[in-house]
Design an enzyme around this catalytic site. Sequence first.
Site, mmCIF file in Angstrom:
data_model
loop_
_atom_site.group_PDB
_atom_site.id
_atom_site.type_symbol
_atom_site.label_atom_id
_atom_site.label_comp_id
_atom_site.label_asym_id
_atom_site.label_seq_id
_atom_site.Cartn_x
_atom_site.Cartn_y
_atom_site.Cartn_z
ATOM 1 N N CYS A 134 0.816 -1.215 0.000
ATOM 2 C CA CYS A 134 0.000 0.000 0.000
ATOM 3 C C CYS A 134 0.852 1.268 0.000
ATOM 4 C CB CYS A 134 -0.947 -0.009 1.184
ATOM 5 S SG CYS A 134 -0.104 0.042 2.757
ATOM 6 N N CYS B 143 -1.666 3.496 2.931
ATOM 7 C CA CYS B 143 -0.846 3.673 4.120
ATOM 8 C C CYS B 143 0.445 4.411 3.771
ATOM 9 C CB CYS B 143 -0.527 2.340 4.787
ATOM 10 S SG CYS B 143 0.746 1.416 3.949
#
Length: 266
Positions: A90, A172
């Site tokens: 991510c 993230c």
Amino acid sequence: MVWYKRKENIAGGIIAAVAVTLILGLSLGLTRRQKTIKSTFFSRCEKFKEHDCQKLWDLFEKAHVNKDPCNVPVEAYDPLIAAAPFIPDCKKMMFWSGTKDVVHDLTAKRKDCYFTLEDTLLGSILDGLMWCGKNGKDDTFTTGCPGWSDCENNPVRSFWKCASAAYADAACGDVTAMLSGSTTTPFDPESIFASIEVTRLKAPRVSSLNVVMVLQMNAKSDCTNASLKNLQNQLDPNITYSCKDVAEHRVEQCGSQPQIMCGSCW
Ligand code: APR
């Protein structure tokens, strides 16, 4: 008399032949349309290993088949999204608005640095496609479907809203967003990026949002644009915001020169 009968027979024969041709043509056309989206779905899906493409197709169809094409809620695509979870990494996530081509040209060449929703399994399968169901019909259609803005709950828009929400939830670390300097409102409240994605980025999972303002010749806006104030107001206050004006050719350079380190692209 005989002459008239023969004429009637010939006319009847012609009408029957025309009717058969029309029916055959219509059903062949329908099969071909159906085949086109289904075969596109499978050929794109099969490029990704380890996925049950038939299961994904069945879930995809279940969301919209036999439904009013203006009444497919966003949640209809939840089971499909749940069956194809996002993102092994991510940290490379890229968002975008108004910069589709430049962003995807870049991510196609620099998978080591960035990827977008359209580089994930479902995003890449459905990118650029148009589809809908119809009440009382068991097929997926690709013509006669409502356009993006014809009604809010059309299947294409609902799918992208659902996928974008899940994609933003998965973000993230340091995330990037490429916005366009070619419009007067690069952070457009109507866009998916503004209306769905930005508010779902959450600290401490996400630490920073780095906006890249892509500037073409005669750009209309840059990082000082008023709409970016709205972006900052909507963003979780614990996420660090930055914005950098970058010429489009510099972004293209990053794609064409793989020796440039990801962090030095702009
Ligand atoms: N008609 C048809 N399609 C549209 C329309 C429209 N009026 N508006 C948007 N779209 C679809 C198109 O596929 C278009 O390329 O949405 C895409 C992106 O539209 P933009 O306004 O450029 O950007 P945005 O709405 O912010 O969506 C991009 O959402 O796709 C996700 O994660 C992705 O961050 C990205 C964001």
